[in-house]
Motif scaffolding. Structure first.
Motif, PDB file in Angstrom:
ATOM      1  N   UNK A  74       0.926  -1.192  -0.197  1.00 25.93           N
ATOM      2  CA  UNK A  74      -0.005  -0.018   0.175  1.00 25.93           C
ATOM      3  C   UNK A  74       0.850   1.332   0.156  1.00 25.93           C
ATOM      4  N   UNK A  75       0.495   2.255  -0.718  1.00 20.78           N
ATOM      5  CA  UNK A  75       1.023   3.524  -0.720  1.00 20.78           C
ATOM      6  C   UNK A  75       1.024   4.195   0.444  1.00 20.78           C
ATOM      7  N   UNK A  76       1.947   5.140   0.923  1.00 19.51           N
ATOM      8  CA  UNK A  76       1.704   5.802   2.194  1.00 19.51           C
ATOM      9  C   UNK A  76       0.368   6.856   2.368  1.00 19.51           C
ATOM     10  N   UNK A  77      -0.163   7.108   1.047  1.00 19.90           N
ATOM     11  CA  UNK A  77      -1.404   7.779   1.377  1.00 19.90           C
ATOM     12  C   UNK A  77      -2.662   6.829   1.488  1.00 19.90           C
ATOM     13  N   UNK A  78      -2.640   5.466   0.857  1.00 17.31           N
ATOM     14  CA  UNK A  78      -3.651   4.611   1.415  1.00 17.31           C
ATOM     15  C   UNK A  78      -3.459   4.223   2.732  1.00 17.31           C
ATOM     16  N   UNK A  79      -2.233   3.896   3.143  1.00 16.75           N
ATOM     17  CA  UNK A  79      -2.064   3.749   4.464  1.00 16.75           C
ATOM     18  C   UNK A  79      -2.457   4.856   5.704  1.00 16.75           C
ATOM     19  N   UNK A  80      -2.601   6.028   5.178  1.00 15.35           N
ATOM     20  CA  UNK A  80      -2.906   7.222   6.139  1.00 15.35           C
ATOM     21  C   UNK A  80      -4.284   7.288   5.727  1.00 15.35           C
ATOM     22  N   UNK A  81      -4.952   7.253   4.825  1.00 13.92           N
ATOM     23  CA  UNK A  81      -6.350   7.173   4.777  1.00 13.92           C
ATOM     24  C   UNK A  81      -7.011   6.032   5.383  1.00 13.92           C
ATOM     25  N   UNK A  82      -6.649   4.816   5.358  1.00 15.90           N
ATOM     26  CA  UNK A  82      -6.901   3.771   6.116  1.00 15.90           C
ATOM     27  C   UNK A  82      -7.018   3.820   7.510  1.00 15.90           C
ATOM     28  N   UNK A  83      -5.970   4.309   8.065  1.00 13.98           N
ATOM     29  CA  UNK A  83      -5.923   4.867   9.536  1.00 13.98           C
ATOM     30  C   UNK A  83      -6.957   5.997   9.829  1.00 13.98           C
ATOM     31  N   UNK A  84      -6.926   6.863   8.740  1.00 15.80           N
ATOM     32  CA  UNK A  84      -8.032   8.013   9.423  1.00 15.80           C
ATOM     33  C   UNK A  84      -9.332   7.363   9.253  1.00 15.80           C
ATOM     34  N   UNK A  85      -9.808   6.687   8.465  1.00 16.94           N
ATOM     35  CA  UNK A  85     -11.209   6.061   8.380  1.00 16.94           C
ATOM     36  C   UNK A  85     -11.309   5.284   9.466  1.00 16.94           C
ATOM     37  N   UNK A  86     -10.426   4.480   9.838  1.00 17.10           N
ATOM     38  CA  UNK A  86     -10.529   3.691  11.074  1.00 17.10           C
ATOM     39  C   UNK A  86     -10.688   4.388  12.240  1.00 17.10           C
ATOM     40  N   UNK A  87     -10.245   5.660  12.658  1.00 14.20           N
ATOM     41  CA  UNK A  87     -10.532   6.322  13.570  1.00 14.20           C
ATOM     42  C   UNK A  87     -11.773   7.126  13.607  1.00 14.20           C
ATOM     43  N   UNK A  88     -12.290   7.393  12.373  1.00 15.54           N
ATOM     44  CA  UNK A  88     -13.523   7.896  12.172  1.00 15.54           C
ATOM     45  C   UNK A  88     -14.802   7.019  12.485  1.00 15.54           C
ATOM     46  N   UNK A  89     -14.409   5.823  12.023  1.00 12.68           N
ATOM     47  CA  UNK A  89     -15.423   4.686  12.133  1.00 12.68           C
ATOM     48  C   UNK A  89     -15.138   3.903  13.517  1.00 12.68           C
ATOM     49  N   UNK A  90     -14.203   4.033  14.226  1.00 15.69           N
ATOM     50  CA  UNK A  90     -14.049   3.436  15.553  1.00 15.69           C
ATOM     51  C   UNK A  90     -13.890   1.840  15.251  1.00 15.69           C
ATOM     52  N   UNK A  91     -13.161   1.558  14.089  1.00 20.58           N
ATOM     53  CA  UNK A  91     -12.797   0.228  13.869  1.00 20.58           C
ATOM     54  C   UNK A  91     -11.383   0.026  13.344  1.00 20.58           C
ATOM     55  N   UNK A  92     -11.177  -1.049  12.721  1.00 19.58           N
ATOM     56  CA  UNK A  92      -9.811  -1.407  12.703  1.00 19.58           C
ATOM     57  C   UNK A  92      -9.382  -0.905  11.247  1.00 19.58           C
ATOM     58  N   UNK A  93      -7.927  -0.578  11.240  1.00 18.18           N
ATOM     59  CA  UNK A  93      -7.356   0.046  10.158  1.00 18.18           C
ATOM     60  C   UNK A  93      -7.284  -1.366   9.107  1.00 18.18           C
ATOM     61  N   UNK A  94      -6.959  -2.502   9.489  1.00 13.35           N
ATOM     62  CA  UNK A  94      -6.797  -3.560   8.610  1.00 13.35           C
ATOM     63  C   UNK A  94      -8.356  -3.760   7.642  1.00 13.35           C
ATOM     64  N   UNK A  95      -9.146  -3.445   8.277  1.00 10.76           N
ATOM     65  CA  UNK A  95     -10.358  -3.444   7.386  1.00 10.76           C
ATOM     66  C   UNK A  95     -10.601  -2.639   6.207  1.00 10.76           C
ATOM     67  N   UNK A  96      -9.930  -1.475   6.561  1.00 14.19           N
ATOM     68  CA  UNK A  96     -10.013  -0.435   5.414  1.00 14.19           C
ATOM     69  C   UNK A  96      -8.896  -0.799   4.466  1.00 14.19           C
ATOM     70  N   UNK A  97      -7.905  -1.382   4.867  1.00 15.57           N
ATOM     71  CA  UNK A  97      -6.673  -1.900   3.949  1.00 15.57           C
ATOM     72  C   UNK A  97      -7.193  -3.201   3.162  1.00 15.57           C
ATOM     73  N   UNK A  98      -8.190  -4.105   3.743  1.00 13.63           N
ATOM     74  CA  UNK A  98      -8.512  -4.902   3.171  1.00 13.63           C
ATOM     75  C   UNK A  98      -9.403  -4.856   1.816  1.00 13.63           C
TER      76      UNK A  98
END
Length: 129
Positions: free
Chosen positions: A10-34
């Motif tokens: 994953x690119x740094x931008x993808x990893x950053x967006x996945x982390x931000x979405x996980x924080x926003x949705x109160x779930x796991x970053x792995x789900x957003x990377x998946x």
């Protein structure tokens, strides 16, 4: 997923967006990377399908995973972004493109979904008019 080889796909931008979405949705970053992984794999499949009987320039083992980004815009809509070397390879592989000057415009359409441990994506590669 941290500490594994998968993170480098994953690119740094993808990893950053996945982390931000996980924080926003109160779930796991792995789900957003998946779900982004499902999008990347669907890009490869749509591209291969567009080639018809021609051989695919990439397989699963040599696909430039981090050069194909699945990113959300400011409204949360996903899009496909390719680094320049991947764009060049895409156009070179397709018979409908007529060279550098007269390149046909291609558009990616993507839909992503995930629920719990399940992630899915649908990608279309279309000729834009």
């Amino acid at each position: 997923m941290p500490g594994t080889r998968m993170t480098s796909l994953f690119s740094p931008r993808e990893r950053r967006q996945a982390q931000q979405r996980a924080l926003l949705k109160h779930d796991d970053t792995a789900a957003h990377l998946a779900v982004r992984w499902a999008g990347k794999e669907s890009v490869l499949k749509a591209w291969s399908q567009a080639l018809g009987p021609e051989p695919s320039p990439y397989g699963l083992d040599d696909f430039p995973w981090s050069g194909v980004e699945i990113l959300d815009d400011g409204r949360g809509r996903p899009s496909v972004n390719l680094e320049s070397s991947v764009v060049a390879r895409l156009y070179d592989s397709l018979p409908l493109t007529g060279g550098q000057v007269n390149r046909v415009q291609l558009c990616w359409h993507i839909a992503l979904s995930h629920d719990g441990p399940m992630a899915s994506a649908v990608v279309l590669l279309c000729r834009c008019v």
